[in-house]
Scaffold this motif. Structure first.
Motif, PDB file in Angstrom:
ATOM      1  N   GLY A   1     -16.333 -41.917 -58.093  1.00  0.00           N
ATOM      2  CA  GLY A   1     -15.665 -41.043 -56.782  1.00  0.00           C
ATOM      3  C   GLY A   1     -16.588 -40.221 -55.875  1.00  0.00           C
ATOM      4  O   GLY A   1     -17.807 -39.989 -56.390  1.00  0.00           O
ATOM      5  N   ASP A   2     -16.354 -39.609 -54.966  1.00  0.00           N
ATOM      6  CA  ASP A   2     -17.264 -38.976 -53.825  1.00  0.00           C
ATOM      7  C   ASP A   2     -17.095 -37.463 -53.936  1.00  0.00           C
ATOM      8  O   ASP A   2     -17.473 -36.773 -53.029  1.00  0.00           O
ATOM      9  CB  ASP A   2     -17.038 -39.471 -52.459  1.00  0.00           C
ATOM     10  CG  ASP A   2     -15.841 -39.202 -51.709  1.00  0.00           C
ATOM     11  OD1 ASP A   2     -14.888 -38.848 -52.681  1.00  0.00           O
ATOM     12  OD2 ASP A   2     -15.682 -39.466 -50.703  1.00  0.00           O
ATOM     13  N   SER A   3     -16.458 -37.111 -55.082  1.00  0.00           N
ATOM     14  CA  SER A   3     -16.058 -35.563 -55.089  1.00  0.00           C
ATOM     15  C   SER A   3     -17.517 -34.890 -55.236  1.00  0.00           C
ATOM     16  O   SER A   3     -17.517 -33.650 -54.721  1.00  0.00           O
ATOM     17  CB  SER A   3     -15.390 -35.205 -56.276  1.00  0.00           C
ATOM     18  OG  SER A   3     -16.005 -35.656 -57.513  1.00  0.00           O
ATOM     19  N   LEU A   4     -18.713 -35.350 -55.801  1.00  0.00           N
ATOM     20  CA  LEU A   4     -19.848 -34.821 -55.640  1.00  0.00           C
ATOM     21  C   LEU A   4     -20.602 -34.823 -54.167  1.00  0.00           C
ATOM     22  O   LEU A   4     -21.566 -34.064 -54.166  1.00  0.00           O
ATOM     23  CB  LEU A   4     -20.856 -35.446 -56.601  1.00  0.00           C
ATOM     24  CG  LEU A   4     -20.331 -35.541 -58.191  1.00  0.00           C
ATOM     25  CD1 LEU A   4     -21.322 -36.183 -58.780  1.00  0.00           C
ATOM     26  CD2 LEU A   4     -20.309 -33.966 -58.553  1.00  0.00           C
ATOM     27  N   GLY A   5     -20.210 -35.663 -53.329  1.00  0.00           N
ATOM     28  CA  GLY A   5     -20.961 -36.004 -52.220  1.00  0.00           C
ATOM     29  C   GLY A   5     -22.424 -36.297 -52.605  1.00  0.00           C
ATOM     30  O   GLY A   5     -23.272 -36.192 -51.592  1.00  0.00           O
ATOM     31  N   LEU A   6     -22.593 -37.309 -53.228  1.00  0.00           N
ATOM     32  CA  LEU A   6     -24.047 -37.784 -53.664  1.00  0.00           C
ATOM     33  C   LEU A   6     -24.683 -38.599 -52.772  1.00  0.00           C
ATOM     34  O   LEU A   6     -25.770 -38.292 -52.534  1.00  0.00           O
ATOM     35  CB  LEU A   6     -23.659 -38.693 -55.055  1.00  0.00           C
ATOM     36  CG  LEU A   6     -24.940 -39.026 -55.666  1.00  0.00           C
ATOM     37  CD1 LEU A   6     -25.917 -37.843 -56.172  1.00  0.00           C
ATOM     38  CD2 LEU A   6     -24.659 -40.083 -56.762  1.00  0.00           C
ATOM     39  N   VAL A   7     -23.852 -39.483 -52.056  1.00  0.00           N
ATOM     40  CA  VAL A   7     -24.444 -40.412 -50.859  1.00  0.00           C
ATOM     41  C   VAL A   7     -24.836 -39.352 -49.742  1.00  0.00           C
ATOM     42  O   VAL A   7     -26.073 -39.530 -49.250  1.00  0.00           O
ATOM     43  CB  VAL A   7     -23.657 -41.584 -50.384  1.00  0.00           C
ATOM     44  CG1 VAL A   7     -24.006 -41.974 -49.180  1.00  0.00           C
ATOM     45  CG2 VAL A   7     -23.358 -42.394 -51.531  1.00  0.00           C
ATOM     46  N   ASP A   8     -23.934 -38.166 -49.441  1.00  0.00           N
ATOM     47  CA  ASP A   8     -24.673 -37.373 -48.478  1.00  0.00           C
ATOM     48  C   ASP A   8     -25.625 -36.437 -48.761  1.00  0.00           C
ATOM     49  O   ASP A   8     -26.788 -36.443 -48.061  1.00  0.00           O
ATOM     50  CB  ASP A   8     -23.382 -36.591 -47.997  1.00  0.00           C
ATOM     51  CG  ASP A   8     -22.169 -37.252 -47.244  1.00  0.00           C
ATOM     52  OD1 ASP A   8     -22.537 -38.405 -46.926  1.00  0.00           O
ATOM     53  OD2 ASP A   8     -21.171 -36.825 -47.430  1.00  0.00           O
ATOM     54  N   GLN A   9     -25.845 -36.261 -50.084  1.00  0.00           N
ATOM     55  CA  GLN A   9     -26.842 -35.305 -50.779  1.00  0.00           C
ATOM     56  C   GLN A   9     -28.122 -36.133 -50.624  1.00  0.00           C
ATOM     57  O   GLN A   9     -29.084 -35.494 -50.190  1.00  0.00           O
ATOM     58  CB  GLN A   9     -26.684 -34.914 -52.099  1.00  0.00           C
ATOM     59  CG  GLN A   9     -25.715 -33.729 -52.262  1.00  0.00           C
ATOM     60  CD  GLN A   9     -25.342 -33.466 -53.750  1.00  0.00           C
ATOM     61  OE1 GLN A   9     -26.496 -33.430 -54.352  1.00  0.00           O
ATOM     62  NE2 GLN A   9     -24.104 -33.010 -53.877  1.00  0.00           N
TER      63      GLN A   9
END
Length: 184
Positions: free
Chosen positions: A105-113
Motif C-alpha cells: 500500500g501507499d500509506s508510507l508514500g515510499l515512491v514519493d519519498q
C-alpha cells in the motif's frame, strides 16, 4: 449489560477487521520478496558505450564497455561509468519502491519519498523521474543471466591450461608405443 456486550462485540469486530487488513497486506510479502529478488534495472550512457545492470538494493550485477568507450581514455570512461552507475542504481531504487508500494500500500508514500530524494541528489525534478518510472516497465528476470558469482568488472580468472606433454616423451612412453605399434 446488553449495551456493554454490544460495545464489546463492536470492538471485537473492529479488531477482527484490522487483523484481516493486516493479513491481507502481508499475504503478498512472499510474492513481493520473490519479485524484489528478480528485480533488474539497466542504464546505458548517452553514447551507448557503457551499460550497467543492477539488482535489488542497487547491487551492480554487470558492467559492459564498448571498444569506443574504452578508447576515450580513463577520465572520460570514469565519468561515463559513474553517471551510468548512478542512473542504474536510481532506477533499481525506484522500481523497488514501486514493488513495495504495490504489495503493502501507499500509506508510507515510499515512491514519493524516493523520487523527492533522487530529485535532490541527481539535480532533476520529481516529474522527470516520475516520467522515467512510468516509461520503464520492469523486465522479467532472465534466469540464464545469473551474475551473482561473477566479478563486476572482469570475469573470474580461468585456471591455467594443463602443461603440454614433452615432444620426445620418456623411455617408458617409447616402449609402450612400440608395443601397440607391433600389435597392429
Amino acid at each position: 449489560m446488553s449495551a456493554e456486550f454490544d460495545q464489546l462485540q463492536a470492538e471485537f469486530e473492529r479488531f477482527e477487521a484490522s487483523i484481516r487488513t493486516v493479513d491481507d497486506r502481508f499475504a503478498g510479502v512472499g510474492a513481493m520478496r520473490q519479485e524484489l529478488t528478480g528485480l533488474r534495472a539497466s542504464a546505458s550512457s548517452p553514447d551507448g558505450g557503457v551499460t550497467v545492470v543492477t539488482g535489488p538494493g542497487g547491487a551492480v550485477l554487470d558492467v559492459e564497455f564498448t571498444d569506443a568507450a574504452l578508447a576515450k581514455g580513463p577520465q572520460a570512461l570514469s565519468a561515463a561509468l559513474m553517471a551510468t552507475l548512478r542512473e542504474a542504481v536510481g532506477e533499481a531504487a525506484r522500481r523497488q519502491a514501486v514493488l513495495v508500494e504495490e504489495h503493502l500500500g501507499d500509506s508510507l508514500g515510499l515512491v514519493d519519498q524516493v523520487l523527492e530524494t533522487q530529485a535532490v541528489a541527481f539535480g532533476t525534478t520529481v516529474e522527470d523521474l516520475r516520467s522515467k518510472l512510468a516509461e520503464g516497465t520492469p523486465e522479467p528476470p532472465d534466469p540464464a543471466e545469473d551474475f551473482s558469482e561473477e566479478r563486476v568488472l572482469r570475469q573470474a580468472d580461468a585456471p591455467p591450461p594443463p602443461p603440454a606433454p614433452p615432444a620426445g616423451g620418456s623411455a617408458g612412453d617409447t616402449f609402450l608405443r612400440s608395443l601397440f605399434d607391433e600389435e597392429d
